[in-house]
Enzyme design. Structure first.
Site, mmCIF file in Angstrom:
data_model
loop_
_atom_site.group_PDB
_atom_site.id
_atom_site.type_symbol
_atom_site.label_atom_id
_atom_site.label_comp_id
_atom_site.label_asym_id
_atom_site.label_seq_id
_atom_site.Cartn_x
_atom_site.Cartn_y
_atom_site.Cartn_z
ATOM 1 N N SER A 121 101.545 -78.390 23.067
ATOM 2 C CA SER A 121 102.638 -78.460 22.090
ATOM 3 C C SER A 121 103.855 -79.130 22.691
ATOM 4 O O SER A 121 104.119 -78.999 23.898
ATOM 5 C CB SER A 121 103.015 -77.040 21.664
ATOM 6 O OG SER A 121 104.254 -77.036 20.977
ATOM 7 N N TYR A 161 104.995 -68.501 23.710
ATOM 8 C CA TYR A 161 104.143 -69.596 23.216
ATOM 9 C C TYR A 161 104.329 -70.839 24.094
ATOM 10 O O TYR A 161 103.346 -71.436 24.540
ATOM 11 C CB TYR A 161 104.517 -69.900 21.762
ATOM 12 C CG TYR A 161 103.767 -71.067 21.145
ATOM 13 C CD1 TYR A 161 102.484 -70.914 20.639
ATOM 14 C CD2 TYR A 161 104.363 -72.324 21.062
ATOM 15 C CE1 TYR A 161 101.806 -71.975 20.064
ATOM 16 C CE2 TYR A 161 103.691 -73.395 20.486
ATOM 17 C CZ TYR A 161 102.419 -73.215 19.988
ATOM 18 O OH TYR A 161 101.742 -74.278 19.429
#
Ligand code: NAP
Length: 248
Positions: A143, A157
Protein backbone atom coordinates in the site's frame (compact mmCIF):
# COMPACT_ATOMS: atom_id res chain seq x y z
CA UNK A 1 -7.51 -12.92 -24.94
CA UNK A 2 -3.72 -12.69 -25.40
CA UNK A 3 -1.39 -15.60 -24.85
CA UNK A 4 1.34 -13.91 -22.79
CA UNK A 5 0.69 -16.20 -19.82
CA UNK A 6 -0.47 -19.31 -21.69
CA UNK A 7 0.39 -22.46 -19.73
CA UNK A 8 1.05 -20.55 -16.50
CA UNK A 9 -0.61 -21.43 -13.20
CA UNK A 10 -1.40 -18.38 -11.07
CA UNK A 11 -2.64 -18.21 -7.48
CA UNK A 12 -4.27 -14.97 -6.35
CA UNK A 13 -5.10 -14.83 -2.65
CA UNK A 14 -8.29 -12.95 -1.85
CA UNK A 15 -9.60 -13.10 -5.40
CA UNK A 16 -13.29 -12.90 -4.61
CA UNK A 17 -13.60 -9.14 -5.13
CA UNK A 18 -11.80 -5.84 -5.52
CA UNK A 19 -8.18 -5.81 -6.67
CA UNK A 20 -7.84 -9.60 -6.39
CA UNK A 21 -10.85 -10.28 -8.63
CA UNK A 22 -9.60 -7.76 -11.21
CA UNK A 23 -6.17 -9.42 -11.11
CA UNK A 24 -7.72 -12.85 -11.64
CA UNK A 25 -9.62 -11.54 -14.68
CA UNK A 26 -6.45 -9.85 -16.01
CA UNK A 27 -4.19 -12.90 -15.68
CA UNK A 28 -6.87 -15.21 -17.08
CA UNK A 29 -7.34 -12.87 -20.07
CA UNK A 30 -3.64 -13.30 -20.75
CA UNK A 31 -4.00 -17.08 -20.84
CA UNK A 32 -3.09 -18.14 -17.28
CA UNK A 33 -5.09 -20.73 -15.40
CA UNK A 34 -6.03 -18.89 -12.22
CA UNK A 35 -6.76 -20.14 -8.73
CA UNK A 36 -8.42 -17.61 -6.44
CA UNK A 37 -8.71 -18.02 -2.70
CA UNK A 38 -11.28 -16.56 -0.32
CA UNK A 39 -12.22 -16.95 3.32
CA UNK A 40 -15.90 -15.92 3.49
CA UNK A 41 -17.11 -14.66 0.13
CA UNK A 42 -17.84 -17.98 -1.57
CA UNK A 43 -20.64 -16.58 -3.75
CA UNK A 44 -18.51 -13.71 -5.03
CA UNK A 45 -15.56 -16.06 -5.63
CA UNK A 46 -17.79 -18.38 -7.67
CA UNK A 47 -19.06 -15.37 -9.66
CA UNK A 48 -15.45 -14.41 -10.52
CA UNK A 49 -14.76 -17.96 -11.69
CA UNK A 50 -17.96 -18.04 -13.76
CA UNK A 51 -17.14 -14.71 -15.44
CA UNK A 52 -13.64 -15.89 -16.35
CA UNK A 53 -14.97 -19.17 -17.73
CA UNK A 54 -17.64 -17.30 -19.71
CA UNK A 55 -14.82 -15.32 -21.37
CA UNK A 56 -13.04 -18.53 -22.35
CA UNK A 57 -10.57 -18.57 -19.43
CA UNK A 58 -9.77 -21.18 -16.80
CA UNK A 59 -10.32 -20.57 -13.09
CA UNK A 60 -11.10 -22.26 -9.80
CA UNK A 61 -11.93 -20.89 -6.34
CA UNK A 62 -10.54 -22.47 -3.15
CA UNK A 63 -11.40 -21.61 0.45
CA UNK A 64 -8.44 -20.79 2.70
CA UNK A 65 -8.24 -18.43 5.65
CA UNK A 66 -5.07 -16.37 5.36
CA UNK A 67 -5.13 -15.83 9.13
CA UNK A 68 -4.36 -19.54 9.53
CA UNK A 69 -0.84 -20.57 8.47
CA UNK A 70 -1.84 -24.24 8.10
CA UNK A 71 -4.56 -23.26 5.61
CA UNK A 72 -2.11 -21.10 3.63
CA UNK A 73 0.29 -24.06 3.38
CA UNK A 74 -2.54 -26.41 2.40
CA UNK A 75 -3.69 -23.94 -0.29
CA UNK A 76 -0.29 -23.92 -2.01
CA UNK A 77 -0.06 -27.71 -1.70
CA UNK A 78 -3.53 -28.06 -3.22
CA UNK A 79 -2.57 -25.91 -6.23
CA UNK A 80 0.55 -28.00 -6.83
CA UNK A 81 -1.43 -31.24 -6.44
CA UNK A 82 -4.03 -30.08 -8.98
CA UNK A 83 -1.71 -28.59 -11.60
CA UNK A 84 1.75 -29.98 -10.85
CA UNK A 85 3.29 -26.52 -10.45
CA UNK A 86 2.86 -22.89 -9.46
CA UNK A 87 4.24 -20.12 -11.71
CA UNK A 88 2.71 -16.91 -10.35
CA UNK A 89 1.80 -16.06 -6.76
CA UNK A 90 -0.10 -12.83 -6.11
CA UNK A 91 -0.36 -12.08 -2.38
CA UNK A 92 -3.42 -9.87 -2.47
CA UNK A 93 -5.67 -10.80 0.46
CA UNK A 94 -5.65 -8.12 3.11
CA UNK A 95 -7.64 -6.47 5.86
CA UNK A 96 -7.72 -2.79 6.76
CA UNK A 97 -8.67 -1.89 10.30
CA UNK A 98 -8.35 1.66 11.51
CA UNK A 99 -7.82 2.77 15.06
CA UNK A 100 -5.56 5.15 16.90
CA UNK A 101 -2.83 3.70 19.05
CA UNK A 102 -3.95 5.26 22.33
CA UNK A 103 -7.68 4.64 22.02
CA UNK A 104 -9.00 1.95 19.75
CA UNK A 105 -6.37 -0.63 18.80
CA UNK A 106 -6.71 -3.90 20.72
CA UNK A 107 -4.68 -7.11 20.67
CA UNK A 108 -7.20 -8.99 18.51
CA UNK A 109 -7.26 -6.32 15.80
CA UNK A 110 -3.49 -6.05 15.80
CA UNK A 111 -3.11 -9.82 15.59
CA UNK A 112 -5.60 -10.15 12.71
CA UNK A 113 -3.87 -7.54 10.56
CA UNK A 114 -0.45 -8.98 11.32
CA UNK A 115 -1.54 -12.51 10.40
CA UNK A 116 -3.49 -11.77 7.23
CA UNK A 117 -1.46 -8.86 5.85
CA UNK A 118 2.04 -10.03 6.72
CA UNK A 119 2.48 -13.52 8.21
CA UNK A 120 0.37 -15.14 5.50
CA UNK A 121 2.51 -13.44 2.85
CA UNK A 122 5.67 -14.83 4.42
CA UNK A 123 4.18 -18.33 4.68
CA UNK A 124 2.90 -18.28 1.09
CA UNK A 125 6.20 -17.00 -0.31
CA UNK A 126 8.16 -19.61 1.64
CA UNK A 127 5.95 -22.46 0.41
CA UNK A 128 5.78 -21.13 -3.16
CA UNK A 129 9.54 -20.64 -3.40
CA UNK A 130 10.03 -24.36 -2.82
CA UNK A 131 7.91 -25.35 -5.79
CA UNK A 132 8.47 -22.48 -8.24
CA UNK A 133 10.99 -22.79 -11.01
CA UNK A 134 12.91 -20.46 -13.28
CA UNK A 135 10.66 -17.62 -14.49
CA UNK A 136 8.49 -17.73 -11.36
CA UNK A 137 6.76 -14.54 -10.29
CA UNK A 138 5.90 -13.44 -6.76
CA UNK A 139 3.91 -10.21 -6.47
CA UNK A 140 2.53 -8.81 -3.21
CA UNK A 141 -0.05 -6.07 -2.96
CA UNK A 142 1.33 -3.50 -0.56
CA UNK A 143 0.00 0.00 0.00
CA UNK A 144 1.02 3.58 -0.57
CA UNK A 145 0.39 3.92 3.18
CA UNK A 146 3.53 1.85 3.82
CA UNK A 147 5.67 4.86 3.04
CA UNK A 148 3.52 7.74 4.24
CA UNK A 149 0.70 7.29 6.74
CA UNK A 150 -0.91 10.70 6.07
CA UNK A 151 -3.90 10.09 8.38
CA UNK A 152 -4.20 9.05 12.05
CA UNK A 153 -5.44 5.54 12.78
CA UNK A 154 -3.52 3.54 10.17
CA UNK A 155 -0.29 2.73 12.04
CA UNK A 156 -0.80 -1.03 12.34
CA UNK A 157 -1.95 -1.41 8.73
CA UNK A 158 0.93 0.73 7.43
CA UNK A 159 3.44 -1.29 9.43
CA UNK A 160 2.19 -4.62 8.03
CA UNK A 161 2.54 -3.27 4.50
CA UNK A 162 5.99 -1.81 5.20
CA UNK A 163 6.98 -5.27 6.48
CA UNK A 164 5.89 -6.80 3.17
CA UNK A 165 8.08 -4.35 1.30
CA UNK A 166 11.16 -5.15 3.42
CA UNK A 167 10.51 -8.88 2.99
CA UNK A 168 10.07 -8.44 -0.77
CA UNK A 169 13.51 -6.91 -1.16
CA UNK A 170 15.19 -9.56 0.99
CA UNK A 171 13.51 -12.49 -0.73
CA UNK A 172 14.30 -11.05 -4.17
CA UNK A 173 17.96 -11.53 -3.21
CA UNK A 174 17.27 -15.06 -1.90
CA UNK A 175 15.45 -16.21 -5.03
CA UNK A 176 17.32 -14.37 -7.76
CA UNK A 177 19.61 -17.33 -8.39
CA UNK A 178 16.53 -19.49 -9.05
CA UNK A 179 15.28 -17.04 -11.70
CA UNK A 180 12.25 -16.06 -9.61
CA UNK A 181 11.34 -12.37 -9.41
CA UNK A 182 9.80 -10.90 -6.26
CA UNK A 183 8.08 -7.52 -6.33
CA UNK A 184 5.43 -5.52 -4.50
CA UNK A 185 2.82 -3.05 -5.70
CA UNK A 186 2.41 0.16 -3.70
CA UNK A 187 -1.29 0.48 -4.39
CA UNK A 188 -2.97 3.80 -3.76
CA UNK A 189 -6.61 4.51 -2.93
CA UNK A 190 -8.63 2.12 -5.05
CA UNK A 191 -12.41 1.90 -5.22
CA UNK A 192 -13.28 -1.45 -3.60
CA UNK A 193 -15.40 -2.73 -0.72
CA UNK A 194 -12.39 -2.10 1.53
CA UNK A 195 -12.14 1.53 0.47
CA UNK A 196 -15.24 2.75 -1.37
CA UNK A 197 -14.96 6.09 -3.15
CA UNK A 198 -18.21 7.12 -1.47
CA UNK A 199 -16.83 6.96 2.10
CA UNK A 200 -16.51 10.10 4.24
CA UNK A 201 -12.72 9.84 3.78
CA UNK A 202 -12.78 9.50 0.01
CA UNK A 203 -12.50 13.16 -0.88
CA UNK A 204 -9.34 13.65 1.18
CA UNK A 205 -7.79 10.54 -0.33
CA UNK A 206 -8.51 11.67 -3.89
CA UNK A 207 -7.12 15.13 -3.10
CA UNK A 208 -3.86 13.55 -1.85
CA UNK A 209 -3.11 12.15 -5.32
CA UNK A 210 -1.65 14.00 -8.32
CA UNK A 211 -4.53 12.82 -10.51
CA UNK A 212 -7.14 13.90 -7.98
CA UNK A 213 -9.07 10.65 -8.01
CA UNK A 214 -9.34 7.05 -6.82
CA UNK A 215 -7.97 4.21 -8.87
CA UNK A 216 -10.04 1.37 -10.29
CA UNK A 217 -9.12 -2.24 -9.41
CA UNK A 218 -8.33 -2.83 -13.10
CA UNK A 219 -5.66 -0.09 -12.94
CA UNK A 220 -3.79 -2.04 -10.25
CA UNK A 221 -4.41 -5.38 -11.99
CA UNK A 222 -2.94 -4.22 -15.31
CA UNK A 223 0.39 -3.44 -13.63
CA UNK A 224 0.33 -6.80 -11.81
CA UNK A 225 -0.29 -8.37 -15.23
CA UNK A 226 2.82 -6.70 -16.60
CA UNK A 227 4.99 -7.74 -13.64
CA UNK A 228 3.71 -11.31 -14.04
CA UNK A 229 4.60 -11.36 -17.73
CA UNK A 230 7.85 -12.43 -19.41
CA UNK A 231 8.34 -8.76 -20.42
CA UNK A 232 9.15 -7.92 -16.78
CA UNK A 233 11.93 -10.51 -16.48
CA UNK A 234 14.52 -7.96 -15.27
CA UNK A 235 12.30 -6.38 -12.59
CA UNK A 236 12.88 -7.75 -9.09
CA UNK A 237 13.09 -6.41 -5.55
CA UNK A 238 11.02 -3.43 -6.67
CA UNK A 239 8.19 -1.65 -4.90
CA UNK A 240 6.15 -0.27 -7.77
CA UNK A 241 3.87 2.67 -6.91
CA UNK A 242 0.47 2.50 -8.62
CA UNK A 243 -1.15 5.32 -6.70
CA UNK A 244 -2.22 8.12 -9.00
CA UNK A 245 0.74 10.17 -7.82
CA UNK A 246 0.00 9.95 -4.07
CA UNK A 247 3.71 9.37 -3.49
CA UNK A 248 4.87 12.01 -5.99
P1 NAP B 1 -11.44 -5.99 -0.53
O1 NAP B 1 -12.35 -5.51 -1.59
O2 NAP B 1 -11.85 -5.87 0.89
O3 NAP B 1 -11.05 -7.52 -0.85
C1 NAP B 1 -10.24 -8.21 0.06
C2 NAP B 1 -10.05 -9.62 -0.43
O4 NAP B 1 -9.21 -10.29 0.54
C3 NAP B 1 -11.33 -10.39 -0.53
O5 NAP B 1 -11.28 -11.26 -1.64
C4 NAP B 1 -11.35 -11.17 0.77
O6 NAP B 1 -12.06 -12.39 0.65
C5 NAP B 1 -9.88 -11.45 0.97
N1 NAP B 1 -9.56 -11.72 2.37
C6 NAP B 1 -9.67 -10.89 3.44
N2 NAP B 1 -9.32 -11.54 4.57
C7 NAP B 1 -9.02 -12.81 4.20
C8 NAP B 1 -8.61 -13.95 4.90
N3 NAP B 1 -8.46 -13.96 6.24
N4 NAP B 1 -8.36 -15.09 4.20
C9 NAP B 1 -8.52 -15.11 2.84
N5 NAP B 1 -8.91 -14.06 2.12
C10 NAP B 1 -9.16 -12.92 2.80
O7 NAP B 1 -10.04 -5.25 -0.60
P2 NAP B 1 -9.16 -4.64 -1.80
O8 NAP B 1 -9.27 -3.18 -1.69
O9 NAP B 1 -9.44 -5.33 -3.07
O10 NAP B 1 -7.72 -5.02 -1.24
C11 NAP B 1 -6.87 -5.98 -1.85
C12 NAP B 1 -5.44 -5.71 -1.37
O11 NAP B 1 -5.06 -4.39 -1.76
C13 NAP B 1 -5.29 -5.75 0.16
O12 NAP B 1 -4.06 -6.35 0.50
C14 NAP B 1 -5.27 -4.28 0.54
O13 NAP B 1 -4.59 -4.07 1.76
C15 NAP B 1 -4.56 -3.69 -0.64
N6 NAP B 1 -4.78 -2.26 -0.85
C16 NAP B 1 -6.02 -1.75 -1.06
C17 NAP B 1 -6.16 -0.39 -1.27
C18 NAP B 1 -7.50 0.25 -1.52
O14 NAP B 1 -7.59 1.51 -1.48
N7 NAP B 1 -8.55 -0.52 -1.82
C19 NAP B 1 -5.05 0.46 -1.25
C20 NAP B 1 -3.79 -0.11 -1.03
C21 NAP B 1 -3.66 -1.46 -0.84
P3 NAP B 1 -13.16 -12.85 1.74
O15 NAP B 1 -14.24 -11.81 1.74
O16 NAP B 1 -13.61 -14.18 1.29
O17 NAP B 1 -12.46 -12.89 3.06
Amino acid sequence: MSNTLKGKIALITGGSRGIGAATARQLASEGATVVISYSNSEGQANDVVAAIEASGGKAVALKADQANAAEVKALIADVVKRYGKLDILVNNAGVFETGTVAETVDDAGFDRQLRVNYEAVVTAIREASRVMGDGGRIISVSSALALRSTWPGVADYSATKRAIEGYTKGVARDLGAKGITVNAIGAGSTNTEMNPDTSPFAEAQAAATALGRFGRPEEIASVIGFIASPAASFVTGAIIPVDGGYSA
